[in-house]
Design an enzyme around this catalytic site. Sequence first.
Site, PDB file in Angstrom:
ATOM      1  N   TYR A  29       0.839  -1.211   0.000  1.00 13.52           N
ATOM      2  CA  TYR A  29       0.000   0.000   0.000  1.00 13.52           C
ATOM      3  C   TYR A  29       0.873   1.261   0.000  1.00 13.52           C
ATOM      4  CZ  TYR A  29      -3.366   3.485   1.674  1.00 13.52           C
ATOM      5  OH  TYR A  29      -4.149   4.609   1.800  1.00 13.52           O
ATOM      6  N   ILE A  83      -8.565   9.370   8.223  1.00 15.94           N
ATOM      7  CA  ILE A  83      -9.830  10.061   7.963  1.00 15.94           C
ATOM      8  C   ILE A  83     -10.936   9.046   8.240  1.00 15.94           C
ATOM      9  CG2 ILE A  83     -11.196  11.310   6.248  1.00 15.94           C
ATOM     10  CD1 ILE A  83      -8.497  12.684   6.800  1.00 15.94           C
TER      11      ILE A  83
HETATM   12  P1  NAD Z   1     -13.449   4.275   0.876  1.00 18.91           P
HETATM   13  O1  NAD Z   1     -13.265   2.791   0.809  1.00 18.91           O
HETATM   14  O2  NAD Z   1     -14.495   4.842   1.740  1.00 18.91           O
HETATM   15  O3  NAD Z   1     -13.630   4.848  -0.601  1.00 18.91           O
HETATM   16  C1  NAD Z   1     -12.828   4.371  -1.671  1.00 18.91           C
HETATM   17  C2  NAD Z   1     -13.702   4.243  -2.892  1.00 18.91           C
HETATM   18  O4  NAD Z   1     -12.870   3.779  -3.959  1.00 18.91           O
HETATM   19  C3  NAD Z   1     -14.843   3.204  -2.721  1.00 18.91           C
HETATM   20  O5  NAD Z   1     -16.082   3.752  -3.106  1.00 18.91           O
HETATM   21  C4  NAD Z   1     -14.427   2.079  -3.645  1.00 18.91           C
HETATM   22  O6  NAD Z   1     -15.533   1.395  -4.233  1.00 18.91           O
HETATM   23  C5  NAD Z   1     -13.605   2.816  -4.685  1.00 18.91           C
HETATM   24  N1  NAD Z   1     -12.704   1.912  -5.380  1.00 18.91           N
HETATM   25  C6  NAD Z   1     -11.890   0.966  -4.858  1.00 18.91           C
HETATM   26  N2  NAD Z   1     -11.258   0.303  -5.823  1.00 18.91           N
HETATM   27  C7  NAD Z   1     -11.676   0.853  -6.998  1.00 18.91           C
HETATM   28  C8  NAD Z   1     -11.395   0.564  -8.354  1.00 18.91           C
HETATM   29  N3  NAD Z   1     -10.560  -0.407  -8.699  1.00 18.91           N
HETATM   30  N4  NAD Z   1     -11.983   1.335  -9.288  1.00 18.91           N
HETATM   31  C9  NAD Z   1     -12.851   2.303  -8.950  1.00 18.91           C
HETATM   32  N5  NAD Z   1     -13.183   2.585  -7.688  1.00 18.91           N
HETATM   33  C10 NAD Z   1     -12.600   1.862  -6.719  1.00 18.91           C
HETATM   34  O7  NAD Z   1     -12.012   4.830   1.300  1.00 18.91           O
HETATM   35  P2  NAD Z   1     -11.503   6.297   1.668  1.00 18.91           P
HETATM   36  O8  NAD Z   1     -11.012   6.218   3.056  1.00 18.91           O
HETATM   37  O9  NAD Z   1     -12.443   7.349   1.256  1.00 18.91           O
HETATM   38  O10 NAD Z   1     -10.206   6.339   0.746  1.00 18.91           O
HETATM   39  C11 NAD Z   1     -10.105   7.194  -0.383  1.00 18.91           C
HETATM   40  C12 NAD Z   1      -8.647   7.328  -0.739  1.00 18.91           C
HETATM   41  O11 NAD Z   1      -7.946   7.925   0.350  1.00 18.91           O
HETATM   42  C13 NAD Z   1      -7.963   5.978  -0.987  1.00 18.91           C
HETATM   43  O12 NAD Z   1      -7.094   6.105  -2.091  1.00 18.91           O
HETATM   44  C14 NAD Z   1      -7.194   5.739   0.290  1.00 18.91           C
HETATM   45  O13 NAD Z   1      -6.068   4.924   0.080  1.00 18.91           O
HETATM   46  C15 NAD Z   1      -6.825   7.150   0.676  1.00 18.91           C
HETATM   47  N6  NAD Z   1      -6.517   7.342   2.097  1.00 18.91           N
HETATM   48  C16 NAD Z   1      -7.477   7.113   3.049  1.00 18.91           C
HETATM   49  C17 NAD Z   1      -7.161   7.331   4.378  1.00 18.91           C
HETATM   50  C18 NAD Z   1      -8.165   7.116   5.479  1.00 18.91           C
HETATM   51  O14 NAD Z   1      -7.777   7.161   6.646  1.00 18.91           O
HETATM   52  N7  NAD Z   1      -9.435   6.912   5.192  1.00 18.91           N
HETATM   53  C19 NAD Z   1      -5.876   7.768   4.739  1.00 18.91           C
HETATM   54  C20 NAD Z   1      -4.937   7.959   3.741  1.00 18.91           C
HETATM   55  C21 NAD Z   1      -5.265   7.763   2.417  1.00 18.91           C
END
Ligand code: NAD
Length: 247
Positions: A151, A184
């Site tokens: 990741y 988040i």
């Molecule tokens: P989440 O799982 O709530 O949302 C992610 C979305 O991406 C989902 O709707 C999922 O269906 C979609 N998705 C996944 N694989 C996909 C694909 N192959 N094609 C199209 N859509 C796809 O997660 P989130 O927490 O909102 O994360 C959003 C971004 O932020 C991610 O890239 C994650 O790595 C990054 N991030 C999140 C956090 C956190 O703490 N939540 C921290 C750092 C980075």
Amino acid sequence: MSRVAVVTGGASGIGLGISERLAARGDRVAVLDRQGDAAKRAADTLRAGGAQAVGLEVDVSDRAAVESAMEAVRREFGSIEIAVTSAGIAAEHPFTDITQETWDRVLAVNLTGTFNCLQTVVPDMLEAGWGRIVTISSSSAQSGGPNRAHYIASKGGVIALTKALAVDLAPHGITVNTIPPSIIDTPMAQAEEAAGRFPGVEAIAAVTPVRRAGVPADVAAACEFLCSDDAGFITGQQIGVNGGWYL
Ligand code: NAD
């Protein structure tokens, strides 16, 4: 001015918060997500609030699917001016347990998926002489972290891709920045917590300098600014939205 924006991963969490924020300022928003029903529901809700929005099912790791989704967005709204790439998957395994298949999938979604989307929309922005790109990376790529080499490597790639593209595209009126969030509170974070793969939103909040976890609206506010005309001199930057997290 109303812009045409695509938000990948726009059906949930951070991407949904960004879709809502851009729609609220009047942009025409395409919600792209592997969860097609959720993407359509999100777009329905945005339209019910008076916005112009469309929801499309797409797996960002599938280049042909990305190209046809972007073509559908152009038919609906016109040339694409803003791209936010929030689609991503989490993964946690000790380094020696990461299979080739898992490594490939994490890289395919998080890094190649970002490449697929950006390479497909940048020609629109070059033609217009204006564009705004915001990638969602992760603070873990700045700090390192346990049991997430796949990741974290994928998100490090997103940061490097952002910086490289920023240089290439700056002379064309296109800015490219990344937001590397810390924790988040989203469905992804909650699922990781439920699976026992991470100490928990509240535990992280307690050791975050501002003493709370982030919410999608925190990221969306920064993203909206980066997608504005006012942010035209900001490019190639990592804009941390992390409550002062420093590890
Ligand atoms: P989440 O799982 O709530 O949302 C992610 C979305 O991406 C989902 O709707 C999922 O269906 C979609 N998705 C996944 N694989 C996909 C694909 N192959 N094609 C199209 N859509 C796809 O997660 P989130 O927490 O909102 O994360 C959003 C971004 O932020 C991610 O890239 C994650 O790595 C990054 N991030 C999140 C956090 C956190 O703490 N939540 C921290 C750092 C980075």
